[in-house]
Design an enzyme around this catalytic site. Structure first.
Site, PDB file in Angstrom:
ATOM      1  CG  MET A 196      -2.255   0.579   0.804  1.00  0.00           C
ATOM      2  SD  MET A 196      -3.068   1.272   2.143  1.00  0.00           S
ATOM      3  CE  MET A 196      -2.981  -0.020   3.414  1.00  0.00           C
ATOM      4  CB  CYS A 197       3.396   3.076  -0.235  1.00  0.00           C
ATOM      5  SG  CYS A 197       4.108   1.614  -0.955  1.00  0.00           S
TER       6      CYS A 197
END
Lengths: 304, 227
Positions: free
Chosen positions: A1-2
């Site tokens: 996701m980050c």
């Protein structure tokens, strides 16, 4: 996701420095639910005329001193003067006085066996590693580093492997002081990569986010301004993205046309903070202030 | 009246306490929500909950009964899968507000982000400000009332349901079209807004599905051949 974070204090270094390293760690730690396999920051600070900070990582864990020695030799051969070398684990930090083209120096260094260049900058350096932001802080002392602005990232790897080099930020080789952090996936990565490789650009990883740094480097080399380059990227990059770019002079962001990846900003008279989620902004703004959520196809830059 | 300080509680602890108090029908105030995710999820009893501060993603999702007030911003997916009750957020809501909601009323005092009311299946979503890209995407039922401007691709791929826009529309989405708004409908919309102290919007554009992309009936292909 980050998860992404960025912060900019609206003052030049000469007017005062700030705990940008500490701020970035405080902003990144509440976002480890978005990714905890790797963390990284770029901190922009004092410029020392002619000096470059070069951050290298070597896979040659057996003989780090020899990689250091060969790197130093390469610097001297390119016409630079070594100021200092420090080593931490497989990380090398070279401070060099060098008046030539950074591109030439980078091209020479990358040929040293076992060398990966994380950044070259006149006023900035990239610190990135496996693990959470807290672990990165403990190991690299990020919390102590002062600056004027910076960006940070927590990673949940989605399409390339987890290792130090695949962590963000990515440096826009060979432009000093330009780094990028990205949340999303680029779907025309391979097509763009082939095109850039044909033009002689150098890729150090298989991570799609690296292409954003290379893309911006290419646009800036053509003479485009940063904001213009960000705008062009909305058409030229395919996929989902929110990304932040840090340069010597400031910060910028770009949001894709789908509004697929989040971004929120908060601004006071003294500071701008940007992040994937509001909970990250709370790392530096304890009290409730106006939060802005940029919409699709938006780009913005802030200069010191 | 009960007050909970969210600081120092894990999300699970907080939600368990909220459920316990809600089961007793209490009026609850939550301090220091600090824009955390998943606060006040799956509460089925009728009660009142006030969050003093911003909440993160999926706040008050899967709601079935309570009246929830948020004094601050909300992140993405506020009131997702809401069945019944009321949610009111004073400032802005992020993307996907009221996603797949089935009933009740959701009010946003500021602006809403992209995909507001995505796949709504009932209830009413009211936004005092503007909404973003793909608002009402794949809407199936219910009403969205936007006092300000709507972003691009409004009502894209809507099946049923109605969107009323007080300001401008960036563009209509696939198979979305505008329709005459009846006197009765307009009075309904104005009444809904009056309930939130909004009296200065008098005219609305009505957006519905053109139903030109409806290509299905109730029989499978092979069933039809057998006829």
């Amino acid at each position: 996701m980050c998860g992404l974070s960025g912060i900019l204090y609206k003052r030049a270094w000469s007017e005062g420095s700030f705990h940008v390293g500490h701020d970035l760690v405080m902003m990144l730690e509440p976002m480890t639910h978005r990714g905890k396999d790797s963390s990284g920051v770029t901190i922009m600070g004092e410029q020392i005329d002619g000096d470059l900070v070069i951050r290298i990582w070597t896979e040659n864990v057996q003989d780090i001193p020899s990689v250091a020695a060969r790197s130093e030799e390469t610097v001297r051969h390119a016409g630079g003067v070594m100021r200092s070398t420090s080593t931490l684990d497989q990380f090398l930090r070279l401070v060099v006085n060098y008046e030539g083209e950074v591109a030439d120096l980078a091209d020479a260094l990358i040929k040293v066996p076992g060398v990966a260049i994380h950044s070259i900058g006149t006023t900035s350096e990239v610190i990135k590693d496996i693990g959470t932001p807290a672990m990165m802080d403990v190991k690299h002392g990020v919390g102590e580093i002062l600056g004027t602005h910076g960006i940070g990232h927590v990673r949940m790897a989605t399409e390339s492997r987890v290792d130090v080099n695949h962590a963000h930020p990515f440096w826009a080789y060979p432009f000093p002081d330009i780094t990028v952090v990205h949340n999303g996936q680029l779907t025309n990565y391979h097509k763009l990569k082939r095109m850039y490789e044909d033009q002689g650009h150098h890729f150090q990883t298989g991570n799609d986010s690296e292409i954003i740094a290379v893309y911006l480097a290419g646009k800036l080399a053509e003479g485009q301004g940063l904001k213009q380059a960000l705008r062009s990227s909305l058409d030229d990059l395919d996929g989902t993205f929110t990304y932040l770019v840090a340069t010597k002079d400031g910060l910028g962001y770009a949001k894709d046309q789908w509004s697929a990846k989040p971004l929120v900003t908060m601004e006071t008279d003294d500071v701008i903070a940007i992040a994937s989620e509001e909970i990250s902004l709370r790392g530096v703004f304890a009290e409730e202030i106006e939060r802005i959520e940029p919409q699709n196809s938006e780009v913005m830059t802030w200069l010191l | 009246m009960a007050t909970i300080d969210a600081a120092g509680l894990s999300t699970r602890e907080l939600n368990i306490r909220l459920k316990d108090l809600a089961a007793k029908g209490e009026e609850i105030t939550v301090l220091n929500p600090n824009a955390r995710h998943n606060l006040g999820v799956a509460i089925f009893n009728r009660c009142k909950i006030r969050f003093e501060g911003s909440v993160g993603y999926f706040a008050a999702s899967m709601l079935d009964g309570p009246e929830v007030v948020i004094e601050g911003n909300a992140g993405w997916a506020l009131g997702e899968n809401m069945m019944a009750g009321k949610i009111s957020v004073s400032k802005n809501a992020g993307a996907s507000v009221g996603s797949t909601m089935r009933g009740g009323e959701l009010f946003v005092g500021g602006d809403a982000g992209a995909r507001a009311g995505i796949s709504m299946k009932g209830g009413v979503l009211i936004v005092a400000g503007n909404t973003g890209f793909l608002t009402g995407f794949m809407m199936q039922k219910g009403r969205i009332i936007i006092c300000g401007d709507a972003g691009e691709a409004l009502g894209d791929s809507m099946y049923e349901g109605t969107i009323y826009v007080g300001g401008s529309i960036g563009s209509l989405g696939a198979d979305a079209t505008t329709e005459e708004i009846s006197e009765e409908e307009l009075l309904d919309v104005l009444a809904a807004l009056r309930g939130h102290g909004i009296e200065n919007k008098r005219s609305f554009t009505k957006v519905v599905s053109a139903k030109k992309l409806y290509h299905y009936d109730t029989l499978e292909r092979l069933e039809k051949l057998a006829l």
